[in-house]
Scaffold this active site. Structure first.
Site, PDB file in Angstrom:
ATOM      1  N   ASP A 110       0.873  -1.185   0.000  1.00 28.16           N
ATOM      2  CA  ASP A 110       0.000   0.000   0.000  1.00 28.16           C
ATOM      3  C   ASP A 110       0.905   1.228   0.000  1.00 28.16           C
ATOM      4  OD1 ASP A 110      -2.794  -1.146   0.504  1.00 28.16           O
ATOM      5  OD2 ASP A 110      -1.713  -1.980   2.210  1.00 28.16           O
ATOM      6  N   ARG A 161       4.475   3.147   2.826  1.00 23.53           N
ATOM      7  CA  ARG A 161       5.196   2.018   3.423  1.00 23.53           C
ATOM      8  C   ARG A 161       6.708   2.128   3.211  1.00 23.53           C
ATOM      9  NH1 ARG A 161       0.643   1.318   6.099  1.00 23.53           N
ATOM     10  NH2 ARG A 161      -0.947   0.136   4.984  1.00 23.53           N
ATOM     11  N   ASP A 210     -10.181  -6.580   0.669  1.00 24.10           N
ATOM     12  CA  ASP A 210      -9.392  -5.884   1.679  1.00 24.10           C
ATOM     13  C   ASP A 210      -8.979  -6.951   2.706  1.00 24.10           C
ATOM     14  OD1 ASP A 210      -8.150  -3.856   3.079  1.00 24.10           O
ATOM     15  OD2 ASP A 210      -9.896  -2.552   3.143  1.00 24.10           O
ATOM     16  N   HIS A 252     -11.674  -1.249   9.854  1.00 20.14           N
ATOM     17  CA  HIS A 252     -10.681  -2.034  10.581  1.00 20.14           C
ATOM     18  C   HIS A 252     -11.238  -2.502  11.924  1.00 20.14           C
ATOM     19  CE1 HIS A 252      -8.060   0.167   7.765  1.00 20.14           C
ATOM     20  NE2 HIS A 252      -7.248  -0.855   7.881  1.00 20.14           N
ATOM     21  N   ARG A 305      -6.866  10.358   1.976  1.00 19.38           N
ATOM     22  CA  ARG A 305      -6.494   9.286   1.058  1.00 19.38           C
ATOM     23  C   ARG A 305      -7.316   9.361  -0.231  1.00 19.38           C
ATOM     24  NH1 ARG A 305      -7.484   4.001   4.348  1.00 19.38           N
ATOM     25  NH2 ARG A 305      -6.494   3.043   2.508  1.00 19.38           N
ATOM     26  N   LYS A 352      -9.493   1.092  -5.022  1.00 18.74           N
ATOM     27  CA  LYS A 352     -10.133   0.636  -3.787  1.00 18.74           C
ATOM     28  C   LYS A 352     -10.980   1.761  -3.185  1.00 18.74           C
ATOM     29  CE  LYS A 352      -5.925   1.478  -1.026  1.00 18.74           C
ATOM     30  NZ  LYS A 352      -4.774   0.840  -0.355  1.00 18.74           N
ATOM     31  N   HIS A 353     -12.037   1.435  -2.456  1.00 20.53           N
ATOM     32  CA  HIS A 353     -12.537   0.151  -1.973  1.00 20.53           C
ATOM     33  C   HIS A 353     -13.979   0.005  -2.482  1.00 20.53           C
ATOM     34  CE1 HIS A 353      -9.644   1.855   0.934  1.00 20.53           C
ATOM     35  NE2 HIS A 353      -9.237   0.613   1.154  1.00 20.53           N
TER      36      HIS A 353
END
Length: 590
Positions: free
Chosen positions: A126, A134, A316, A243, A195, A230-231
């Protein structure tokens, strides 16, 4: 006639001659591949897993606890998985440097090529930019997607994705779970926010398509990276973080088609390789109320049949509460495959997940033909992106390809076009003459001292006398008092905020500093919605606290150039959300 190239220890990769169709060639080769694969090998290809450690041969206790083996290479070989995903701060701790990551990727690929399936891996990450990064410097860092929305340039979006993709491929990463195609229609969305490119469906669709083309365009020696929108069907209106819970999206199907659908439709039209699911309930699209990830009406009827999407559908993470709230870990992978999904990402118990899928095939609940269907799509993705032909990378070339001066300069230029001035009521900006300054607050929630310190450093480089007093996401009364006291001795105070909706203490800090009477420059260093919570005469939005964004912010504050960013969202008044304090397309300049 097709030509065949076989690397040492690698699966043969068929390369169609110029007069042959690629589709026919890959279908023919895949037929032969499937004929020699066992059911267990086919099922293994459906899974993309996380591993612990920074090298293929590193022994880590969590690999033993989770998979019953010691090293990442052994995980790949035991389960013959189709892919691995890297993280830098989730506990798996895979990323140290670009060269290390390239070496790690090669080690994993060799493990895959030496396994029974002998198929190279999808190596995923990601690397969205902004908060979700990352691989950090010395790789090129990027601002958040909402900053690109503020810049309003499809060309910039494509440039960013091209640079990001080619650097990732140089490190052996061949699939990036980006761009985010969610339209952030809920200002209080706890998980998407900056995002997302925009709250405007048309703008988001334009930039999603541009990034897909940037990631997947060909023509450079390092190859291309598979991208993933996504998503689906759209996480932008969520009020719950998937999450930790199961969001419920209450908008009508008609409204979904207006707001959430356009970016995904644009991604499909641009040739997106994969689309990631959302762990959300969307009753108007599937009245059964099951999460979209396991919903056949959403994954097959909408995405496959209505939209005509033929690429890979990836879940996901299956370890997220949003998909586990209604079903057990043994049932979820089977339900997802029944819904039409192909890749199963990060199941919390891989052995259980694999065994459940195998049992479903052996009982007749799933047919082997259904498994073959997904393996075909996954293999086609690996073919199309050159993973089958070139699974390994040249580690020695990484420093010459990653974080290059050319890349850094290009990303700095496009980021310079994104900083947005929302208000300048007291005429503080621009501050053309060096002065004394105090930089307080928080930008980087992972390293709370980093962003204020960096910004103070950039101001000091320009002749200012700037000091930093990081106060964190939840400043204590003592920290607030220290900041107020320090503000008395400077000419300008800069306050970096991050998510004021969830952090009342940050609001208190900003209000107390405004009460000092000192010129205060408030900067929303993540979501621009912060400007709706505290009325400050001077508000800016950077949409990101990455170093590249702070450099652009410095240039705006010091008057090196005029700001050009335009709000890609509406910023409502927190006390009266129906009142828009700063509207879409707003942005001051001088």
């Amino acid at each position: 006639m097709a030509t065949v190239s076989v690397a040492a220890g690698a699966v043969p990769a068929v390369r169609p001659a110029p007069d042959e169709g690629r589709t026919f060639a890959v279908r023919t080769w895949t037929d032969a591949l499937l004929a020699r694969m066992t059911l267990e090998q086919k099922v293994g290809q459906l899974f993309v897993v996380s591993v612990w450690g920074k090298s293929a041969d590193e022994t880590h206790s969590m690999n033993r606890a989770t998979y019953g083996v010691d090293t990442p290479a052994q995980v790949v070989q035991r389960y013959q998985v189709g892919g691995v995903i890297y993280f830098n701060n989730s506990g798996t701790d895979n990323v140290d440097s670009p060269t290390q990551l390239a070496t790690f990727s090669n080690g994993l690929q060799r493990a895959a090529l030496d396994s029974g399936a002998r198929l190279p891996l999808v190596v995923a990450i990601d690397q969205e930019g902004g908060n979700v990064t990352r691989v950090e410097a010395p790789a090129t860092e990027f601002p958040g997607s909402m900053a690109i929305g503020a810049g309003r340039s499809a060309a910039d979006a494509r440039t960013l994705a091209s640079i990001n993709g080619h650097e990732l491929r140089a490190m052996g990463v061949n699939q990036n779970f980006a761009p985010v195609a969610d339209v952030n229609s809920n200002p209080l969305n706890p998980v998407i926010g900056a995002r997302s490119f925009s709250a405007n469906a048309g703008l988001a669709a334009e930039l999603v398509a541009a990034e897909v083309r940037g990631y997947q365009a060909s023509g450079r020696a390092t190859g291309t990276v598979s991208s993933s929108a996504k998503h689906f069907p759209g996480h932008g209106d969520a009020a719950t973080d998937s999450h930790t819970g199961l969001p419920v999206i209450t908008r009508s199907a008609a409204r979904w088609r207006e707001v959430d659908l356009p970016p995904f439709r644009a991604a499909v039209a641009a040739g997106i390789d994969s689309i990631m699911t959302a762990h959300i309930q969307f009753p108007s699209l599937d009245p059964t109320g099951v999460p979209a990830t396991v919903s056949r009406p959403i994954m097959t009827d909408l995405l496959r049949t209505e939209m005509g999407y033929r690429g890979v559908i990836v879940t996901d993470s299956l370890g997220m509460q949003g998909v586990r709230e209604m079903f057990g870990d043994a049932e979820i992978p089977v339900l997802a495959l029944e819904a039409g999904v192909d890749q199963l990402l990060m199941p919390p118990n891989l052995t259980l997940a694999v065994d459940s899928v195998l049992a479903a095939v052996r009982s007749g609940r799933l047919s082997e033909a259904r498994i073959d269907e997904s393996v075909r799509r996954i293999v086609a993705l690996k073919w199309k992106r050159g993973i089958l032909a070139m699974p390994l990378v040249n580690v020695d070339r990484v420093p010459a390809l990653v974080g290059t001066p050319e890349h850094l300069a290009a990303v700095q230029r496009l980021t310079d076009r994104t900083v947005t001035v929302l208000s300048n009521d007291n005429g503080v900006l621009p501050v053309r003459s060096p002065t004394t300054a105090l930089v307080v607050g928080v930008g980087d929630t992972v390293s709370p001292t980093k962003s204020p310190t960096q910004l103070a450093g950039h101001l000091t480089e320009r002749g200012w006398s700037a000091s930093a007093l990081p106060t964190g996401t939840r400043p204590t009364d003592t920290k607030i008092a220290d900041a107020v006291a320090a503000a008395q001795g400077v000419g300008v105070v800069v306050v970096l905020t991050n998510n004021l909706s969830a952090n009342f203490a940050q609001r208190t800090l900003l209000s107390r500093l405004l009460d000092t009477g000192k010129p205060v420059i408030a900067v929303a260093a993540q979501v621009p919605y912060d400007a709706g919570f505290v009325r400050a005469p001077t508000w800016l939005a950077t949409y990101s606290w990455r170093e590249v964004s702070l450099r652009s912010l410095t240039k705006v504050i010091t008057g090196e150039f005029s700001p050009r960013g335009k709000l890609p969202v509406d910023v409502p008044d927190s006390a009266d959300p129906a009142t828009i304090r700063y509207p879409f397309d707003h942005g001051l300049t001088w």
